[in-house]
Design an enzyme around this catalytic site. Structure first.
Site, PDB file in Angstrom:
ATOM      1  N   LYS A  10      57.731  27.738  40.159  1.00 42.55           N
ATOM      2  CA  LYS A  10      57.802  26.676  41.080  1.00 42.55           C
ATOM      3  C   LYS A  10      57.083  27.347  42.439  1.00 42.55           C
ATOM      4  O   LYS A  10      57.099  28.633  42.633  1.00 42.55           O
ATOM      5  CB  LYS A  10      58.825  26.122  41.117  1.00 42.55           C
ATOM      6  N   TYR A  50      56.495  14.542  36.722  1.00 41.12           N
ATOM      7  CA  TYR A  50      57.765  14.302  36.757  1.00 41.12           C
ATOM      8  C   TYR A  50      58.212  12.676  36.749  1.00 41.12           C
ATOM      9  O   TYR A  50      59.348  12.266  37.060  1.00 41.12           O
ATOM     10  CB  TYR A  50      58.643  14.711  38.224  1.00 41.12           C
ATOM     11  N   ASN A 113      64.542  25.765  42.841  1.00 39.41           N
ATOM     12  CA  ASN A 113      65.066  26.236  41.536  1.00 39.41           C
ATOM     13  C   ASN A 113      64.349  27.074  40.756  1.00 39.41           C
ATOM     14  O   ASN A 113      64.454  27.581  39.427  1.00 39.41           O
ATOM     15  CB  ASN A 113      65.929  25.379  40.586  1.00 39.41           C
ATOM     16  N   HIS A 116      60.599  25.613  35.894  1.00 50.19           N
ATOM     17  CA  HIS A 116      60.961  24.579  34.938  1.00 50.19           C
ATOM     18  C   HIS A 116      60.618  25.068  33.659  1.00 50.19           C
ATOM     19  O   HIS A 116      59.792  25.832  33.296  1.00 50.19           O
ATOM     20  CB  HIS A 116      59.853  23.374  35.372  1.00 50.19           C
ATOM     21  N   GLU A 127      54.338  17.877  27.835  1.00 46.65           N
ATOM     22  CA  GLU A 127      54.207  18.784  29.061  1.00 46.65           C
ATOM     23  C   GLU A 127      53.002  19.609  28.737  1.00 46.65           C
ATOM     24  O   GLU A 127      52.288  20.049  29.764  1.00 46.65           O
ATOM     25  CB  GLU A 127      55.397  19.267  29.358  1.00 46.65           C
TER      26      GLU A 127
HETATM   27  P1  CMP Z   1      63.179  20.967  36.333  1.00 49.52           P
HETATM   28  O1  CMP Z   1      63.664  21.359  35.279  1.00 49.52           O
HETATM   29  O2  CMP Z   1      62.126  21.107  36.967  1.00 49.52           O
HETATM   30  O3  CMP Z   1      63.408  19.109  36.038  1.00 49.52           O
HETATM   31  C1  CMP Z   1      63.547  18.277  37.157  1.00 49.52           C
HETATM   32  C2  CMP Z   1      64.002  18.754  38.603  1.00 49.52           C
HETATM   33  O4  CMP Z   1      64.599  18.195  39.480  1.00 49.52           O
HETATM   34  C3  CMP Z   1      64.822  19.856  38.248  1.00 49.52           C
HETATM   35  O5  CMP Z   1      64.242  21.057  37.600  1.00 49.52           O
HETATM   36  C4  CMP Z   1      65.326  20.183  39.688  1.00 49.52           C
HETATM   37  O6  CMP Z   1      64.783  20.982  40.334  1.00 49.52           O
HETATM   38  C5  CMP Z   1      65.289  18.637  40.277  1.00 49.52           C
HETATM   39  N1  CMP Z   1      66.478  18.080  40.446  1.00 49.52           N
HETATM   40  C6  CMP Z   1      67.469  17.820  39.582  1.00 49.52           C
HETATM   41  N2  CMP Z   1      68.538  17.427  40.144  1.00 49.52           N
HETATM   42  C7  CMP Z   1      68.416  17.336  41.490  1.00 49.52           C
HETATM   43  C8  CMP Z   1      69.099  17.035  42.654  1.00 49.52           C
HETATM   44  N3  CMP Z   1      70.514  16.447  42.487  1.00 49.52           N
HETATM   45  N4  CMP Z   1      68.508  17.213  43.814  1.00 49.52           N
HETATM   46  C9  CMP Z   1      67.495  17.731  43.914  1.00 49.52           C
HETATM   47  N5  CMP Z   1      66.447  18.032  42.809  1.00 49.52           N
HETATM   48  C10 CMP Z   1      67.105  17.875  41.589  1.00 49.52           C
END
Ligand code: CMP
Length: 142
Positions: A10, A50, A113, A116, A127
């Site tokens: 990311k 998403y 984070n 993914h 995906e």
């Molecule tokens: P990812 O695995 O990319 O898939 C969906 C993403 O949504 C997840 O990682 C997080 O980065 C994001 N996400 C999930 N829960 C939250 C939350 N409570 N607040 C903000 N982002 C979120």
């Protein structure tokens, strides 16, 4: 079984200049990079990727974050690749991620984070198809 999974480094992790460090963790875990591309996601791409989270309260922030800078997308191949990648990534929330995982080391919050990874065989297939044509994937001879 040998599987493939879709991985995204990311914008936060690309900005931290840790693409190579993260690739090294994939390879040490027995995962091979069989396709890869760097790109900056359009709004349409971020929302499309998403789409399953469209109704979630964090959707808008998630889309804005994913568009905020370049990402690296790659297909990882290996034995149990989907679960293995999730192990190497650590929990979605870095506060819950095990020590030594990518998210424990590089993620700053549940939204920001670092990586993914697909969560199941069906989503992995969807995906991978979202980003790569079949001929862009180079299976590792084994
Ligand atoms: P990812 O695995 O990319 O898939 C969906 C993403 O949504 C997840 O990682 C997080 O980065 C994001 N996400 C999930 N829960 C939250 C939350 N409570 N607040 C903000 N982002 C979120």
């Amino acid at each position: 079984a040998v599987e493939r999974t879709l991985s995204i480094i990311k914008p936060d992790a690309v900005a931290k200049n840790v693409i190579g460090d993260i690739y090294s963790r994939f390879e040490k875990a027995g995962l091979s990079i069989v396709a890869a591309r760097m790109l900056q996601l359009s709004r349409e791409q971020a929302e499309g990727f998403y789409a399953v989270h469209k109704e979630r309260p964090f959707f808008k922030d998630l889309v804005e974050f994913m568009m905020s800078g370049p990402v690296m997308v790659q297909v990882l191949e290996g034995e149990n690749a989907i679960a293995k990648n999730r192990e190497v990534m650590g929990a979605t929330n870095p506060k819950e991620a095990a020590p030594g995982t990518i998210r424990a080391d590089f993620a700053s919050s549940i939204g920001t984070n670092a990586v993914h990874g697909s969560d199941a065989p069906e989503t992995a297939k969807q995906e991978i198809e979202f980003f790569f044509k079949p001929e862009e994937i180079c299976p590792r001879s084994r």
